[in-house]
Design an enzyme around this catalytic site. Structure first.
Site, PDB file in Angstrom:
ATOM      1  CG  LEU A  33      -7.863  -4.464  -2.198  1.00 42.34           C
ATOM      2  CD1 LEU A  33      -9.412  -4.594  -1.873  1.00 42.34           C
ATOM      3  CD2 LEU A  33      -6.958  -5.188  -1.335  1.00 42.34           C
ATOM      4  CG  HIS A  37      -5.682  -8.189  -2.703  1.00 44.30           C
ATOM      5  ND1 HIS A  37      -4.734  -7.286  -3.450  1.00 44.30           N
ATOM      6  CD2 HIS A  37      -4.877  -8.455  -1.761  1.00 44.30           C
ATOM      7  CE1 HIS A  37      -3.930  -7.181  -3.005  1.00 44.30           C
ATOM      8  NE2 HIS A  37      -3.574  -7.505  -1.973  1.00 44.30           N
ATOM      9  CB  SER A 187       2.618  -7.314  -7.105  1.00 44.98           C
ATOM     10  OG  SER A 187       3.032  -6.641  -5.980  1.00 44.98           O
TER      11      SER A 187
END
Ligand code: PAF
Length: 286
Positions: A33, A37, A187
């Site tokens: 994460l 997120h 990402s």
């Protein structure tokens, strides 16, 4: 935060909330994460009495075995971050919990047309894997709301479309892409970038931004703009898969009068495949 690994424990944890009429917001993830997120979790907290996050690296959506094997996994750190962010329940199943009869013959969900192009064309089977697992997670958790990032814009439209077409009754919410200061979209795959690739990686966002600027100036030569953006990505040392200007609403090819556009791109940067997009709304024509 409670963590469960089986569908039985998940059902048991959800049942008292259901009985007392609590609303449930779901944040599906594949783990490793980052702040993007956590932004999904924050939105979920505002829209559900209870927040359920899932961490499942879904093999069905990987088109390359090496990508699945290399996908970063960090359950312990992720659990801590989710707990601190205010998640009530984490569902982190093994593959056999999600696909008890194996994944090969599993019933699949396909969103045609929307899923065939762009990422779908470069990663055969990817969106069938995504739609199938999201549908299963919706069935297992039965959330009122589910939150997804705009970074995976095509995925977001596919999940919205599937939810509508299958009458799943889940409200889909979207969160803007979270970026590094130099524009690189956060990402989980960025952890594959070494220092040289990391320095090159923002070039994808730079090329998409330049394309958006040209659109804002009234340029409607879409094919030439896409070509210029691909050249810019290549010149920076990345290998573009595509840069494409599409209609925001359904990713169809826009005509010159279209005002709601999205510029999407994907490029290889060393071992990592980056994807990004920027939406742009042009002022109405006089
Ligand atoms: O965006 C992701 O992380 C995944 O595609 C999702 C939605 C969790 C399904 O596996």
């Amino acid at each position: 935060m409670r963590t469960v690994h089986t569908r039985g424990d998940l059902a048991a944890a959800l049942s008292p909330w259901r009985r007392q009429g609590d609303t449930v917001a779901l944040v599906p993830t594949m783990g490793h994460l980052h702040q993007g997120h956590l932004a999904l979790v924050e939105r979920a907290r505002r829209h559900g009495d209870r927040v359920v996050a899932t961490i499942f690296v879904n093999p069905l959506q990987f088109d390359r075995a090496e990508d699945l094997a290399a996908y970063p996994r960090s359950l312990e750190t992720d659990s801590r971050a989710l707990s601190e962010a205010g998640v009530d329940l984490l569902f982190a199943p093994l593959e056999a919990e999600v696909y008890p009869r194996g994944r090969d013959g599993v019933t699949r969900v396909e969103v045609p047309v929307l899923g065939d192009d762009l990422e779908g064309a470069h990663r055969p089977g990817h969106f069938v894997g995504v739609a199938t697992v999201v549908c299963k997670l919706f069935s297992l958790v039965r959330p009122h709301v589910a939150v997804f990032g705009e970074k995976d814009y095509q995925q977001l439209l596919i999940v919205q479309r599937m939810t509508e077409d299958l009458d799943l009754g889940v409200e889909i919410m979207a969160i803007p892409t979270v970026r590094e200061p130099d524009g690189l979209a956060l990402s989980s795959r960025n952890s594959h970038l070494d220092a040289a690739d990391r320095a090159r990686a923002p070039a994808l966002h730079g090329a998409l931004s330049a394309c958006v600027d040209a659109l804002q100036w009234g340029d409607t030569a879409y094919a030439a703009l896409e070509q210029a953006a691909r050249a810019r990505v290549t010149a920076a040392g990345l290998r573009p898969d595509y840069v494409s200007i599409r209609r925001q609403q359904d990713l169809g090819p826009p005509d010159a009068g279209e005002r709601s556009l999205v510029v999407l791109g994907a490029a290889w940067c060393g071992p990592a495949r980056l994807i990004d997009n920027i939406r742009t709304d042009l002022p109405p024509r006089d």
